[in-house]
Design a protein around this motif. Structure first.
Motif, PDB file in Angstrom:
ATOM      1  N   ASP A 132      29.610   7.519 112.278  1.00  0.00           N
ATOM      2  CA  ASP A 132      28.218   7.884 112.549  1.00  0.00           C
ATOM      3  C   ASP A 132      27.544   6.692 113.219  1.00  0.00           C
ATOM      4  O   ASP A 132      27.367   5.642 112.600  1.00  0.00           O
ATOM      5  CB  ASP A 132      27.523   8.228 111.235  1.00  0.00           C
ATOM      6  N   ASN A 186      24.702   5.104 111.261  1.00  0.00           N
ATOM      7  CA  ASN A 186      24.942   4.511 109.938  1.00  0.00           C
ATOM      8  C   ASN A 186      25.908   3.342 110.026  1.00  0.00           C
ATOM      9  O   ASN A 186      26.621   3.033 109.071  1.00  0.00           O
ATOM     10  CB  ASN A 186      25.464   5.551 108.944  1.00  0.00           C
ATOM     11  N   ASP A 239      29.476   4.934 106.185  1.00  0.00           N
ATOM     12  CA  ASP A 239      29.910   6.060 105.359  1.00  0.00           C
ATOM     13  C   ASP A 239      31.195   5.727 104.601  1.00  0.00           C
ATOM     14  O   ASP A 239      31.275   5.912 103.383  1.00  0.00           O
ATOM     15  CB  ASP A 239      30.136   7.299 106.226  1.00  0.00           C
ATOM     16  N   ARG A 240      32.188   5.222 105.320  1.00  0.00           N
ATOM     17  CA  ARG A 240      33.460   4.878 104.679  1.00  0.00           C
ATOM     18  C   ARG A 240      33.443   3.488 104.069  1.00  0.00           C
ATOM     19  O   ARG A 240      34.328   3.124 103.306  1.00  0.00           O
ATOM     20  CB  ARG A 240      34.604   4.968 105.700  1.00  0.00           C
ATOM     21  N   ASP A 274      22.287   1.302 103.138  1.00  0.00           N
ATOM     22  CA  ASP A 274      22.752   2.204 104.174  1.00  0.00           C
ATOM     23  C   ASP A 274      21.613   3.157 104.543  1.00  0.00           C
ATOM     24  O   ASP A 274      20.537   3.132 103.929  1.00  0.00           O
ATOM     25  CB  ASP A 274      23.983   2.971 103.702  1.00  0.00           C
ATOM     26  N   TYR A 311      20.969   6.167 104.015  1.00  0.00           N
ATOM     27  CA  TYR A 311      20.525   7.142 103.019  1.00  0.00           C
ATOM     28  C   TYR A 311      20.007   6.497 101.737  1.00  0.00           C
ATOM     29  O   TYR A 311      19.543   7.199 100.846  1.00  0.00           O
ATOM     30  CB  TYR A 311      21.678   8.091 102.687  1.00  0.00           C
TER      31      TYR A 311
END
Length: 549
Positions: free
Chosen positions: A161, A164, A182-183, A493, A495
């Motif tokens: 992403d 992100n 994300d990862r 992050d 989110y």
């Protein structure tokens, strides 16, 4: 120039410097016994006294190719007191002889004796006869377009992403790591100019990121293709950069020379060099420059002049009057500035080293490093409108805001006092002083998190991080990611799910420690080489109130 060619050139440069110096020194040695030209030994009373090493000649042989014949830098930083800071003669001598780990600075103990190293250390710690300058001609000469924009891909090549991603600065060996948010895995690592400072800045779409180094190099990097696009040296000693809200311009704040440089964000072409001087001609170091997107301007803090500057970025800006003005429609005013990038100056009673914008960007909350209080400056009224109870050198550049009991508040750590101050942004009174284990440097939060995190970077408890409840203004937990090792700079992050913390130590002790932002439990750590700042693309470009911009 290819990525393979550059390291080879650097190796040959180092070998060439060492060989050239060795040959020059060998040529200066007396002839060996048995040579036809060997003179008979002189009586002790007639023996020549040891001469003082020629520091200038040694510098020309050893240092000039990397650090510039004028000591103002090149591939290496400027070697003048203004950029060497608190470096002692002993430390300078040790660096000359042993080199610097994780840099391209080799040691010269094999070709310089201690007396030569002492002479060289004395030279680089001696001020230049004239205040150094870095004019437009030299800026242009350093400009490098590394890629043709037509060759850049339309989509990211990494599959992560793009909003992100994190950019993680690793000071231990002058690299940056691109991290998939994300990862929580690195996807790319690349070399940067030494000593990045001031935080990278992202284009409004998050695709490109700009870096500033202490020695003046400005770089543009493409986060889609993971390649450097362009670079330029805009100063000798640089504090930070800012990117305009529309993504068209980059402003560079310089300590040395006393200047602000405006670049095109497309390829870093220089557009204007603005000397930073007051009405009497006295110059000032530029402490910081920040973008004010709603105002279409840059706002500038000055170290040595009690003024704050605003650079207007409109294509056809109205004239700016820095003196009495009767009717701007008739051009009736003094100290009138016209043309591109005019400077609007607000004169103050005290200095303003660092500052923070209120949400409207009409007000600047600032403080001087040695002041007993801060001040609120109205950029439109061009005057101070309130005082702030902010002694102890607040680090306003890392301040954050949130809603507390229906009111907007600003929270900031202090560089000289063990506390966090919380200021009501409606009437400017101090709501709370939260006592901490030591002076702090960075404070961070996220709109989705009930917590604010702050380090205690300066002091014996620098391994600790405090987690503060934004509703009660109380410390609810103190974390120690690596007991005994420095913990600093939290970033979330996009989110607000994860909080990333730097264990800011060289490898193998350095690490990026990732916490669950809700449970405050560690979930992962990644080895890093003295990681410092981490910057999430989405949080930066969206103007998250939990981070700096």
């Amino acid at each position: 120039m290819s990525r393979i060619t550059r390291p080879l050139i650097r190796v040959w440069v180092r070998l060439g410097l060492g060989l050239a110096l060795a040959l020059s020194l060998a040529a200066a040695q007396p002839a060996q016994a048995g040579d036809a030209e060997t003179p008979a030994p002189l009586p002790a009373s007639e023996s020549p006294q040891p001469s003082t090493p020629d520091a200038g000649g040694i510098y020309a042989s050893v240092c000039a190719q990397c650090h510039g014949a004028d000591r103002l830098g090149g591939m290496g930083p400027a070697l003048i007191p203004e950029t060497l800071g608190r470096l002692t003669p002993e430390d300078a001598r040790a660096t000359i002889l042993a080199g610097r780990p994780a840099t391209q600075m080799p040691g010269f103990s094999g070709v310089l004796d201690p007396a030569m190293a002492d002479a060289l250390a004395g030279l680089i710690l001696t001020p230049l006869e004239q205040t150094p300058t870095w004019p437009l001609k030299r800026i242009l000469a350093s400009h490098r377009r590394l890629l043709d924009p037509a060759d850049l891909p339309a989509e990211p090549v990494h599959g992560a992403d793009p909003l992100n991603l994190f950019v993680v600065v690793e000071l231990g060996d002058h690299h940056a790591t691109i991290l998939d948010g994300d990862r929580l895995e690195p996807i790319h690592r690349f070399q940067t100019h030494p000593a990045l400072h001031g935080g990278p800045k992202f284009t409004p779409d998050g695709r490109f990121v700009y870096f500033a180094s202490r020695n003046g190099w400005i770089s543009k990097f493409d986060l889609h293709s993971l390649q450097s696009v362009a670079e330029i040296r805009a100063g000798i000693n640089t504090r930070n950069l800012a990117l305009s809200g529309d993504g068209r311009y980059v402003a560079v704040a310089n300590y040395l020379p006393h200047s602000l440089v405006i670049l095109s964000a497309d390829d870093l072409t220089p557009l204007k060099v603005i000397p930073v001087v007051d009405d009497s001609g006295r110059g000032s170091r530029v402490s910081a420059v920040y973008a004010a997107p709603p105002r279409s301007s840059f706002v500038v803090a000055l170290k040595d002049i009690p003024e704050i500057w605003e650079i207007k970025l409109a294509d056809d800006p109205l004239p700016v009057y820095n003196g009495p003005m009767h009717d701007y429609r008739l051009g009736e005013g003094t100290a009138r500035q016209t043309g591109r990038f005019p400077v609007q100056r607000t004169l103050l009673a005290d200095y303003l080293d660092d500052f923070f914008f209120d949400p409207s960007y009409r007000l600047v909350l600032g403080a001087a490093r040695d002041a007993d209080q801060g001040q609120v400056v109205h950029l439109d009224a061009r005057r101070k409108i309130a005082d702030l109870d902010l002694a102890g050198m607040p680090h306003l550049g890392s301040g954050i805001t949130w809603e507390y009991q229906g009111r907007p508040v600003l929270a900031t750590p202090h560089l000289k006092e063990s506390r966090v101050s919380v200021i009501d942004m409606t009437d400017w009174h101090t709501i709370a002083r939260i006592e901490t284990l030591g002076p702090g440097f960075f404070m961070r939060s996220h709109e989705a998190s009930p917590y604010a995190w702050v380090d205690v970077f300066f002091g014996p408890h620098r391994d600790a991080l405090h987690v503060i409840d934004k509703g009660t203004l109380e410390i609810v937990k103190t974390l120690r990611p690596s007991p005994g090792l420095t913990a600093a700079h939290v970033e979330f992050d996009r989110y607000g799910k994860y909080a990333l913390v730097s264990v800011s130590e060289p490898a193998p002790n350095g690490a990026l420690v990732i916490y669950d932002a809700a449970t405050l439990e560690e979930i992962k750590r990644l080895p890093m080489n003295k990681p410092s700042g981490k910057y999430n693309v989405y949080n930066k470009i969206s103007g998250s109130t939990g981070t700096s911009h």
